[in-house]
Design an enzyme around this catalytic site. Structure first.
Site, PDB file in Angstrom:
ATOM      1  CG  MET A  70      -2.283  -2.963   5.892  1.00  0.00           C
ATOM      2  SD  MET A  70      -3.480  -4.253   5.580  1.00  0.00           S
ATOM      3  CE  MET A  70      -2.999  -4.755   3.944  1.00  0.00           C
TER       4      MET A  70
ATOM      5  CG  ASP B   9      -4.325   0.815  -2.355  1.00  0.00           C
ATOM      6  OD1 ASP B   9      -4.513  -0.326  -2.789  1.00  0.00           O
ATOM      7  OD2 ASP B   9      -3.235   1.187  -1.874  1.00  0.00           O
TER       8      ASP B   9
ATOM      9  CG  HIS C 297       4.380   1.916   2.559  1.00  0.00           C
ATOM     10  ND1 HIS C 297       4.897   0.732   2.095  1.00  0.00           N
ATOM     11  CD2 HIS C 297       3.053   1.705   2.683  1.00  0.00           C
ATOM     12  CE1 HIS C 297       3.929  -0.166   1.954  1.00  0.00           C
ATOM     13  NE2 HIS C 297       2.800   0.396   2.294  1.00  0.00           N
TER      14      HIS C 297
ATOM     15  CG  LEU D  98       7.360   0.978  -5.818  1.00  0.00           C
ATOM     16  CD1 LEU D  98       8.173   1.846  -4.855  1.00  0.00           C
ATOM     17  CD2 LEU D  98       8.254  -0.108  -6.423  1.00  0.00           C
TER      18      LEU D  98
ATOM     19  CG  LEU E  54       6.810   0.243   6.043  1.00  0.00           C
ATOM     20  CD1 LEU E  54       7.333   1.254   7.059  1.00  0.00           C
ATOM     21  CD2 LEU E  54       5.365   0.551   5.679  1.00  0.00           C
ATOM     22  CG  HIS E  55       6.590  -0.369  -1.061  1.00  0.00           C
ATOM     23  ND1 HIS E  55       6.003   0.822  -1.402  1.00  0.00           N
ATOM     24  CD2 HIS E  55       5.580  -1.264  -0.956  1.00  0.00           C
ATOM     25  CE1 HIS E  55       4.699   0.662  -1.523  1.00  0.00           C
ATOM     26  NE2 HIS E  55       4.404  -0.595  -1.244  1.00  0.00           N
TER      27      HIS E  55
ATOM     28  CB  SER F  91       3.300  -5.266   0.513  1.00  0.00           C
ATOM     29  OG  SER F  91       3.438  -3.989   1.074  1.00  0.00           O
TER      30      SER F  91
ATOM     31  N   GLY G  86      -2.334   6.722  -0.316  1.00  0.00           N
ATOM     32  CA  GLY G  86      -1.832   6.611  -1.676  1.00  0.00           C
ATOM     33  C   GLY G  86      -2.960   6.543  -2.700  1.00  0.00           C
TER      34      GLY G  86
HETATM   35  P1  AMP Z   1      -0.645  -0.718   2.432  1.00  0.00           P
HETATM   36  O1  AMP Z   1       0.450  -0.866   3.425  1.00  0.00           O
HETATM   37  O2  AMP Z   1      -0.410  -1.443   1.157  1.00  0.00           O
HETATM   38  O3  AMP Z   1      -2.011  -0.956   3.022  1.00  0.00           O
HETATM   39  O4  AMP Z   1      -0.637   0.793   2.013  1.00  0.00           O
HETATM   40  C1  AMP Z   1      -0.577   1.836   2.956  1.00  0.00           C
HETATM   41  C2  AMP Z   1      -0.709   3.134   2.220  1.00  0.00           C
HETATM   42  O5  AMP Z   1       0.340   3.246   1.254  1.00  0.00           O
HETATM   43  C3  AMP Z   1      -2.024   3.257   1.435  1.00  0.00           C
HETATM   44  O6  AMP Z   1      -2.501   4.596   1.545  1.00  0.00           O
HETATM   45  C4  AMP Z   1      -1.601   2.936   0.028  1.00  0.00           C
HETATM   46  O7  AMP Z   1      -2.419   3.513  -0.952  1.00  0.00           O
HETATM   47  C5  AMP Z   1      -0.204   3.540  -0.004  1.00  0.00           C
HETATM   48  N1  AMP Z   1       0.611   2.947  -1.060  1.00  0.00           N
HETATM   49  C6  AMP Z   1       0.804   1.633  -1.316  1.00  0.00           C
HETATM   50  N2  AMP Z   1       1.588   1.464  -2.414  1.00  0.00           N
HETATM   51  C7  AMP Z   1       1.884   2.709  -2.858  1.00  0.00           C
HETATM   52  C8  AMP Z   1       2.651   3.216  -3.961  1.00  0.00           C
HETATM   53  N3  AMP Z   1       3.257   2.407  -4.830  1.00  0.00           N
HETATM   54  N4  AMP Z   1       2.734   4.561  -4.117  1.00  0.00           N
HETATM   55  C9  AMP Z   1       2.112   5.398  -3.241  1.00  0.00           C
HETATM   56  N5  AMP Z   1       1.377   4.987  -2.186  1.00  0.00           N
HETATM   57  C10 AMP Z   1       1.265   3.658  -1.989  1.00  0.00           C
END
Ligand code: AMP
Length: 276
Positions: free
Chosen positions: A29, A150, A36, A184, A32-33, A186, A147
């Site tokens: 989404m 979640d 991601h 980490l 990014l950190h 967002s 990740g």
């Molecule tokens: P999001 O952008 O938060 O929807 O996450 C996108 C993908 O990044 C999902 O598969 C999350 O589980 C993964 N993700 C988010 N935060 C982390 C993290 N700290 N370490 C590893 N994967 C992550």
């Protein structure tokens, strides 16, 4: 790095790849950190070409204010992905990706979506699964990387892929953390300085609970202690539970189990987990 906004353009690019190319896919989404980027690296290790999607999915937000304030940082995200060596970025608009209103078919995410996040955020996992299904259909990757942060989401995506025979391999990546242990996310940017200092306690309590469980202490009292410690530090604990990794049902066995937690600190909801 290609930047494609139109699903039809993404499909055309996908079809232009030589046969036999293994396409890796990382749905996000945005904002990014390093978490991601770790998924991108994992995808690069197991595929020839990597595409990352950035789509803030309205269907998985049950709070309009939460959706409105979700951080959108497209320019910085594109720089980070380019630096990471990503081949293509898929950036569809809401109008381009949402199912047509009225006649929309949605994914029923099944029993794994009932507890924990599903109980607290009605419709969240149906919205997530529907958009992940659409993304998998448009991108048609050989492998998709998610990740473990979640944990419930990954379990539901696995169940969906298996139940509906999506021809994709799934990889789950360990959670990337700040030096002090905070996962980490967002949403961490919304923590005040004071809350940010307290936030690593969530992961510390997961580790303390895992150690106490391994030492043979009873599950119920270990969980009560963790919840009390978090409440005393200012968290509002939504759940802190020992669950079976496959069914997500509460368990007292350490075999194939995971500690799942969600807790609010001020206006920010933090999710974390620890595999046992
Ligand atoms: P999001 O952008 O938060 O929807 O996450 C996108 C993908 O990044 C999902 O598969 C999350 O589980 C993964 N993700 C988010 N935060 C982390 C993290 N700290 N370490 C590893 N994967 C992550």
């Amino acid at each position: 790095m290609l930047v494609l906004r139109d699903p039809a353009a993404l499909r055309r690019w996908r079809c232009s790849l030589p046969p036999g190319v293994r396409l890796g896919f990382v749905p996000t989404m945005g904002n990014l950190h390093e978490g991601h980027i770790a998924l991108v690296r994992a995808a690069q290790q197991v595929s020839d070409t990597v595409v990352v999607s950035i789509f803030v999915n309205p269907l998985q937000f049950n709070d309009a204010a939460d959706l409105a304030r979700y951080p959108r940082t497209e320019a910085a995200d594109l720089v980070a992905l380019n630096t990471a060596g990503v081949d293509a970025v898929f950036l569809p608009s809401v109008e381009q990706l949402l199912p047509p209103a009225g006649a929309a078919v949605r994914i029923d995410p099944g029993a794994l979506a009932a507890p924990w996040e599903g109980a607290l955020r009605p419709g969240h996992f149906a919205g997530m699964a529907t958009i992940v299904a659409k993304l998998l259909n448009v991108v048609a990757p050989g492998v998709a990387v998610f990740g473990q942060k979640d944990f419930q989401q990954l379990a539901i995506v696995r169940a969906m892929v298996q139940s509906l025979d999506f021809p994709v391999e799934l990889i789950g990546c360990p959670t990337e953390r700040a030096d002090d242990g905070l996962a980490l996310s967002s949403r961490n940017r919304f923590l005040t300085e004071q809350e940010r200092a307290v936030a690593p306690l969530l992961y510390r309590q997961l580790n303390a609970a895992a150690a106490a469980l391994s030492a043979g202490q009873p599950t119920e009292s270990v969980i009560a202690q963790a919840q009390a410690a978090l409440s005393a530090a200012g968290f509002v604990v939504d759940y802190f539970a020992l669950c079976d990794q496959s069914t997500l049902a509460p368990t007292t066995s350490l075999d194939h189990s995971v500690l799942l937690t969600a807790a609010r600190l001020g206006a920010v909801r933090l999710l974390d987990n620890l595999l046992l």
